[in-house]
Design a protein around this motif. Structure first.
Motif, mmCIF file in Angstrom:
data_model
loop_
_atom_site.group_PDB
_atom_site.id
_atom_site.type_symbol
_atom_site.label_atom_id
_atom_site.label_comp_id
_atom_site.label_asym_id
_atom_site.label_seq_id
_atom_site.Cartn_x
_atom_site.Cartn_y
_atom_site.Cartn_z
ATOM 1 N N ILE A 187 0.902 -1.268 -0.146
ATOM 2 C CA ILE A 187 0.009 0.056 -0.074
ATOM 3 C C ILE A 187 0.871 1.332 0.085
ATOM 4 C CG2 ILE A 187 -1.857 1.151 1.230
ATOM 5 C CD1 ILE A 187 -2.590 -1.283 2.515
ATOM 6 N N ALA A 244 -11.516 0.272 12.546
ATOM 7 C CA ALA A 244 -11.784 -1.105 12.065
ATOM 8 C C ALA A 244 -10.915 -2.423 12.439
ATOM 9 C CB ALA A 244 -11.714 -1.083 10.495
ATOM 10 N N ASN A 301 -0.788 -2.935 -4.337
ATOM 11 C CA ASN A 301 -2.087 -3.512 -4.224
ATOM 12 C C ASN A 301 -3.112 -2.251 -4.263
ATOM 13 O OD1 ASN A 301 -1.562 -6.013 -4.448
ATOM 14 N ND2 ASN A 301 -1.467 -6.242 -2.556
ATOM 15 N N LEU A 302 -2.638 -1.162 -3.493
ATOM 16 C CA LEU A 302 -3.517 -0.026 -3.140
ATOM 17 C C LEU A 302 -2.774 0.960 -3.384
ATOM 18 C CD1 LEU A 302 -6.096 1.349 -2.458
ATOM 19 C CD2 LEU A 302 -5.679 0.650 0.045
ATOM 20 N N LEU A 312 -10.631 9.357 7.715
ATOM 21 C CA LEU A 312 -10.497 7.932 7.185
ATOM 22 C C LEU A 312 -9.321 7.273 8.235
ATOM 23 C CD1 LEU A 312 -10.353 5.894 4.958
ATOM 24 C CD2 LEU A 312 -8.755 7.425 3.854
ATOM 25 N N VAL A 330 -7.103 4.951 -5.213
ATOM 26 C CA VAL A 330 -8.146 5.899 -4.573
ATOM 27 C C VAL A 330 -7.583 7.282 -4.930
ATOM 28 C CG1 VAL A 330 -9.048 6.615 -2.377
ATOM 29 C CG2 VAL A 330 -8.686 4.160 -2.959
ATOM 30 N N LYS A 335 -11.411 5.941 11.198
ATOM 31 C CA LYS A 335 -12.328 4.761 10.686
ATOM 32 C C LYS A 335 -11.228 3.426 10.542
ATOM 33 C CE LYS A 335 -16.171 3.308 9.730
ATOM 34 N NZ LYS A 335 -17.217 3.314 10.609
ATOM 35 N N LEU A 336 -10.273 3.926 10.116
ATOM 36 C CA LEU A 336 -9.359 2.730 10.008
ATOM 37 C C LEU A 336 -8.969 1.853 11.532
ATOM 38 C CD1 LEU A 336 -7.194 3.908 7.051
ATOM 39 C CD2 LEU A 336 -8.589 1.748 6.873
ATOM 40 N N LEU A 360 -2.124 2.377 7.869
ATOM 41 C CA LEU A 360 -2.283 1.004 6.807
ATOM 42 C C LEU A 360 -0.895 0.219 6.829
ATOM 43 C CD1 LEU A 360 -4.124 3.165 4.195
ATOM 44 C CD2 LEU A 360 -5.060 1.045 5.108
#
Lengths: 319, 259
Positions: A203, A319, A259-260, A312, A283, A315-316, A227
């Motif tokens: 990432i 999660a 991948n991201l 964000l 993104v 939120k991460l 991340l």
């Protein structure tokens, strides 16, 4: 004949692209019936051989010598060229890292072999191989053929899948003559800290001019750390002096395919897309709804990155 | 000091790539430039000369048009240029180019103290010629260099490696390939451009170098080229900040499966 993978290690740690090259070597060897061999070069690198066994090599050659403790292109290339002379392999694979690309090229110069750099696909066909390599910074993909008994290729990191597999894994010593090094390594300075290396990261979080200043990269760093990602930059942010050139992604920077890829405050100029267009998911976060990044992003968010990124990150964390 | 800089003429980085009916990339109507990384190499050579004296020789392998890139380097401040131009080199790969350059530099242009080059050309992106040339000339080599100091017959350089930098020291002669950031590249001045027209530019053939077409037979051939599949625009997430962020995390987790 054999397929040889030249492993890349630093301080006894093998690079991820080494496992990618071995996995691809195993697939090609299975298709062509060649044996798969690995070569690891360094000092005190016996433990690397154990790790390499997991990826299906039939034989692992270890060139272990104190004179190889510090990497220099000339000594390592001399070892690789000597191994090529001994084995006459059909194919030699290694990572297209900063070290891999120069090592492959210098060894190819000694052994007078053809080399296709930065491959994104290799096919075997009738005892020959076809190599796909992006040219003009990814604006086109060339298909190449190499004449001669031995073909060299460096593989773009993060493109070839890693697969563990069984192999005989016999470890043999390889002790060629090592030339006196003309280059002395005075210091090695690591700068990346705890974050993964840009070209190998799964990432990447990148920032551009839309961050508004060097302090804007704090947002990108927070997002990256939530991340486990690497931090990249657009050329505009590097040219403005907000970030070091080593972080630049694009035609005159690093070519990455994570991948991201999360691009924040990056308009998506063609030279930037050249460096990250092969990312699996993109993104785009930008306040300009017309920004070109939205033409390539799988998921786009139009808005103020100063609000979106902290939300964000929160939120991460949840999660 | 004799300072040699190896350059290449490439497509403008803004050029649109067109694949012709023969499956090869067309250069018709494409604006050609001095490879951006080679600009740093030429600049470093001129800076070195300005500090330590000597002469700067720029060399390349190419066709007639490549003279423009050499003239541009002369306009920046190099002293003279050599173009290796031969029909047998029309499809030269990195191997062929390094063989031709090595012959020139070990024969007609021997006696150099340092060779500069760009770390790679932006067209084929191969990044091979500096390392191959160093192998052929048995030279100390530093690639991807962001700082150079030449003094007392030694080069001390800083170069990029993955995840950091390395400081290397080597006795001259050495080959140094330039990374962006090595220096600030100057633009040619108008007097510089006028002067460049009168500076020597030698054109040599393979026969002049004592090489045969066989010596420079390419090992790598581009069979065909294709344009990459175009990326499509995906979905735009709209709504309040909390909403879009939640949506994005959900999509990354369950649709893309990348986090």
């Amino acid at each position: 004949m054999s397929i040889v993978v030249c492993a890349e290690q630093r301080d006894g740690k093998l690079s991820k692209v080494t496992f990618e090259a071995l996995s691809e070597g195993k697939r090609l060897a299975a298709a062509s019936g060649e044996t798969l061999k690995a070569l690891v070069i360094g000092s005190g690198v016996a433990a690397c051989a154990d790790e390499l066994k997991k990826y299906g090599a039939d034989e692992i050659a270890v060139a272990d010598n104190e004179a190889l403790a510090a990497y220099t292109t000339e000594t390592y290339a001399a070892v690789l060229a000597a191994y090529i002379a001994q084995e006459s392999p059909a194919l030699v694979l290694m990572g297209h890292s900063t070290v891999g690309r120069e090592l492959a090229a210098r060894a190819a110069g000694i052994a007078d072999c053809g080399l296709v750099s930065d491959c994104v696909a290799i096919e075997s066909a009738d005892g020959d191989y076809l190599f796909k390599h992006p040219v003009y910074a990814g604006k086109a993909i060339g298909t190449f053929k190499i004449s001669g008994a031995t073909r060299l290729a460096t593989l773009r990191p993060n493109v070839f899948a890693i697969e563990e597999s069984d192999g005989a894994g016999a470890v043999v010593d390889f002790a060629p003559e090592i030339p006196a090094a003309k280059v002395t390594v005075k210091a090695v300075n690591k700068v990346s800290g705890d974050r993964p290396e840009l070209t190998e990261a799964d990432i990447i979080c990148s920032g551009g001019r839309g961050l508004g200043g060097p302090e804007g990269f704090k947002l990108i760093e927070d997002l990256a750390d939530s991340l486990g990602a690497a931090v990249g930059s657009s050329r505009a942010a590097v040219d403005a002096g907000w970030r070091e050139h080593a972080a630049q992604v694009g035609q005159t920077g690093k070519v990455v395919s994570p991948n991201l890829y999360i691009a924040s405050g990056i308009s998506g100029a063609i030279q930037h897309l050249a460096g990250m267009g092969t990312s699996k998911y993109i993104v785009g976060i930008n306040k300009d709804g017309e920004a070109n990044i939205f033409n390539v992003a799988d998921y786009g968010i139009e808005g103020d990155l100063n609000k979106i990124i902290p939300a964000l990150v929160e939120k991460l964390k949840e999660a | 000091m004799k300072i040699v800089t190896c350059i290449k003429q490439t497509f403008d980085t803004e050029a649109k790539i067109v694949v012709g009916g023969d499956g090869q990339i067309s250069d018709e109507g494409v604006n050609m430039i001095l490879n951006p990384y080679d600009e740093y190499a030429v600049e470093e050579a001129i800076k070195t000369k300005e500090k330590d004296g000597g002469e700067v020789v720029v060399v390349t392998v190419g066709g007639d048009k490549a003279q423009e890139a050499l003239r541009y380097s002369l306009a920046m401040g190099a002293d003279r240029a050599v173009l290796i131009n031969d029909p047998a080199l029309e499809k030269a790969d990195s191997h062929a180019v390094s063989v031709a350059l090595a012959k020139l530099l070990s024969d007609k242009e021997a006696g150099y103290d340092v060779i500069f080059a760009g770390k790679e050309a932006v067209d084929d992106g191969a990044a091979q010629v500096p390392s191959r040339l160093a192998a052929k000339l048995d030279l100390a080599l530093a690639n991807v260099v962001v700082a150079v100091e030449l003094a007392d017959g030694k080069a001390t350089v800083t170069r990029e490696i993955d995840g950091g930098t390395e400081e290397l020291e080597m006795a001259l002669p050495a080959l140094i390939s330039a990374q962006k950031g090595l220096n600030e590249v100057r633009y040619p001045s108008l007097p510089g451009i006028m002067k460049a027209k009168r500076k020597p530019l030698d054109v040599v053939s393979l026969a002049d170098l004592g090489l045969s077409a066989e010596d420079v037979a390419s090992k790598v051939e581009m069979v065909s080229a294709e344009l990459p599949p175009a990326r499509k625009a995906g979905q735009k997430l709209t709504g309040e900040v909390d909403e879009v962020v939640a949506k994005l995390v959900e999509l990354l987790k369950n649709e893309a499966k990348v986090i």
